[in-house]
Design a protein around this motif. Structure first.
Motif, short mmCIF file in Angstrom:
data_model
loop_
_atom_site.label_atom_id
_atom_site.label_comp_id
_atom_site.label_asym_id
_atom_site.label_seq_id
_atom_site.Cartn_x
_atom_site.Cartn_y
_atom_site.Cartn_z
N GLY A 37 45.95 53.40 17.13
CA GLY A 37 46.49 52.17 16.56
C GLY A 37 47.95 52.34 16.23
O GLY A 37 48.48 53.45 16.23
N SER A 41 48.10 51.08 10.69
CA SER A 41 46.77 50.56 11.01
C SER A 41 45.66 51.21 10.19
O SER A 41 44.53 50.74 10.21
N HIS A 209 43.38 48.26 13.60
CA HIS A 209 44.45 47.30 13.34
C HIS A 209 44.27 46.74 11.94
O HIS A 209 43.18 46.27 11.60
N PHE A 230 44.30 41.76 20.60
CA PHE A 230 45.06 42.92 20.14
C PHE A 230 44.76 44.14 20.99
O PHE A 230 45.67 44.85 21.42
#
Length: 349
Positions: A37, A41, A209, A230
């Protein structure tokens, strides 16, 4: 057998700052799982909670079924390798590695044998009398790995261990670390923000995330079948093209493909290798912006009529040049609406 179970773990630094938000994850015996990430994150915070360097606000962490949630680091069967190496510069390699064994009051002969064995394992045989400041960055990271392994942990924790190394060395070391992990069959949790490291090393990738898990699956599934916009945009290169579905067809000023979903706005997600370039029709206003020759393939940067930038990967860049008009023909794509995926991967018809 060494397993790790993370159950509903959260970490709050204040009422407004939630670093990790109710994350659950089971890591199987001998498995290498990558936490992937962007910065912020929550991946490193989660790893530090597993290692005992941060206390969870809520949730439970267990190793081999034993609750270790509130145990200090020295009482957990974990070994951690930090990004900064964290070696003692006033000690030589031998004493850096022997320190933990001395604290456990192991016999001198055992300490010597285990130091020699672990140095051989990480490719540094004969380096025991070197001072750590006489080593290269890659050698220092090998020593850091050896220091974690010498205590024979049940769980190996790696916190972006290659981030400070140059690209060539980073690629070589990650191959070596993966080989060692497979040889020892040690259960491993690995943090990185590098997609290439995650895709090349992990048995499973957990994409994080804003403190939450976006998707957890095998690398090939994460790449080919992302479940959220994402994940689609963070893993590899992805083209996003916004349009509208009407009567079973996705429509954009520059392309149209069959898409059996309800009418309404939709965003197509198309990998460059799945976006073919074809002869333009009368309505196409797609223009090549730049052509890059990578030797093994070409990468074509394109401008759509609405200003969207997309990329197409082609076997050879020779037929293409900047300013040329082309048409787009996606072979496969994902479709998203309101940040939710619409069924599986679609193939153009």
């Amino acid at each position: 057998m060494s397993t790790l179970s993370i159950q509903g773990v959260s970490k709050r630094f204040s009422s407004e700052t939630i670093a990790v938000d109710r994350v659950s994850l089971d890591v199987a015996d001998g498995e290498l799982v990558c936490l992937l990430g962007p910065s912020g994150s929550g991946k490193s915070t989660l790893l530090r909670m597993v290692g005992g360097f941060e206390d969870p606000t809520s949730g439970r962490i267990a190793i081999d079924g034993q609750d270790v949630t509130h145990l200090p680091p020295e009482r957990r069967p974990t070994g951690m390798v930090f990004q900064s190496h964290a070696l003692w510069s006033h000690m030589n390699v031998f004493n850096n590695l022997a320190f933990g064994l001395k604290l456990r009051r192991r016999p001198k002969v055992e300490i010597r044998d285990r130091v020699e064995a672990v140095l051989d394992l990480v490719g540094l045989k004969g380096y025991d009398r070197r001072m750590t400041n006489q080593l290269s960055g890659g050698q220092q990271q090998r020593v850091a790995l050896a220091r974690a392994l010498i205590l024979e942990p049940k769980i190996l924790l790696l916190d972006e261990p290659f981030a400070s190394l140059d690209q060539h060395l980073r690629e070589r070391l990650r191959e070596e670390v993966r080989d060692i992990q497979l040889r020892l069959k040690i259960t491993t949790l690995f943090v990185t923000h590098g997609q290439d490291e995650a895709l090349s090393m992990a048995d499973r990738i957990v994409v994080m995330h804003d403190g939450r898990t976006e998707q957890a699956d095998r690398p090939d599934v994460i790449y080919r079948d992302p479940q959220t916009p994402f994940v689609a945009g963070f893993i590899g290169t992805m083209n996003f093209i916004k349009g509208h579905v009407e009567n079973g067809r996705f429509r954009h000023a520059d392309l149209s493909v069959a898409l059996a979903v309800s009418d309404g706005p939709v965003t197509l997600a198309v990998r460059p290798e799945a976006l073919d370039l074809v002869a333009p029709d009368d309505r196409s206003r797609v223009v090549i912006h730049r052509v890059t020759d990578f030797g093994t393939h070409g990468l074509i940067d394109l401008h759509l009529s609405d200003g969207t930038r997309v990329k197409s990967m082609v076997p050879s860049p020779e037929p293409f040049q900047a300013g040329q008009a082309v048409g787009l023909a996606p072979r496969s794509f994902a479709a998203f609406r309101n940040d939710a995926k619409l069924s599986g991967i679609h193939h153009a018809r």
